[in-house]
Enzyme design. Sequence first.
Site, short mmCIF file in Angstrom:
data_model
loop_
_atom_site.label_atom_id
_atom_site.label_comp_id
_atom_site.label_asym_id
_atom_site.label_seq_id
_atom_site.Cartn_x
_atom_site.Cartn_y
_atom_site.Cartn_z
N SER A 45 -70.74 0.52 -32.49
CA SER A 45 -69.63 -0.13 -31.78
C SER A 45 -70.13 -1.02 -30.66
O SER A 45 -71.17 -0.74 -30.04
CB SER A 45 -68.70 0.95 -31.21
N TYR B 237 -67.18 7.50 -25.75
CA TYR B 237 -67.22 6.95 -27.10
C TYR B 237 -68.44 6.04 -27.27
O TYR B 237 -69.23 6.21 -28.21
CB TYR B 237 -65.94 6.18 -27.40
N LYS C 52 -71.98 6.67 -29.62
CA LYS C 52 -72.51 5.75 -30.62
C LYS C 52 -73.94 5.34 -30.30
O LYS C 52 -74.78 5.19 -31.21
CB LYS C 52 -71.60 4.53 -30.72
#
Length: 324
Positions: free
Chosen positions: A116, A140, A144
């Site tokens: 991402s 988040y 990643k």
Amino acid sequence: MSILITGGAGFIGSFTARRCTEAGYRVVVLDNLSTGAIEQARWGVFHRADIREVDVVRELLRAHQVQTVVHLAAHAHVGESIADPARYFSNNVSGTVALLEAMLAENVPRLVFASSCSVYGNAASLRIGEDGPAHPASPYGESKLIGERALEWYGRAYGLRSIALRYFNVAGADAYAGLGEDIETSLRIVPRALYAAVQDRPFTIFGTDFDTVDGTAVRDYVHVADIAEANLLAIRHLEQGGPGATMNLGTGAGCSVRQIVDQVGQTLGRPLQVIEQGRREGDVPYAVADADRAASVLGWRPVRSSLSAIVGSVIEHHRTLTES
């Protein structure tokens, strides 16, 4: 050739399963349906399980003679990750490591990893390249980045070849294929804006004082069908012996939140009501991709990702559902 798609009943996963099936692959879909939908798992052989169930994953890899995995199973929302980081590290980090454990045990040598743009955080440059600094602003993004780093070490130690694709803001739908998000439950901006319009409610814009063209956050929106094509090209690259790499997937052009809202109103033929609120934690002002590496290495270019095409596809998909 069989491929396993984790999260294959989800938004990106269903498009990827369809595209890979069209390309002649035998697709195996693994999804625990925590966010995916069984109705979207129409391409390939479906198995309901969690990526953290190593024995189950090993059996699937073995039974279907899988040689490449496309790893899409993840929780994927910045705000949600800030509110519940444990959930994100358990699924996105522990789940990825469990998947790698199963792959190593069954001698599966190739992985396409869904990463991402959130790994960059508040980037210093307006057009973000893969070699720039990565400073995630959310659990988040951190999850990643940890996944990417694990892949690098697994490559050195065990010979695993992988491509990490840093998706920018994935959006869109396909009414013909019946693929897209539920506008009532989606956390992505275009479905949310459409839902506000359908319900005749105001749409909330969070943050109007960013240093951008109109004060609202700017993002690089790329159609999910273009993302599915990139996943397919990455599979082929690895199969043909191509080296591992990290690549951005975006258009190189940014759209602000207000521009998205205006486009939804324009396509619907009526402006949306808007409420303005303060910034949310974890939101960065500007995130636009330099995707030259994906173009040169994979031959990938987004062809469906104009703002009007993305918004139009979501509205068309919703209309098809409501008229059926």
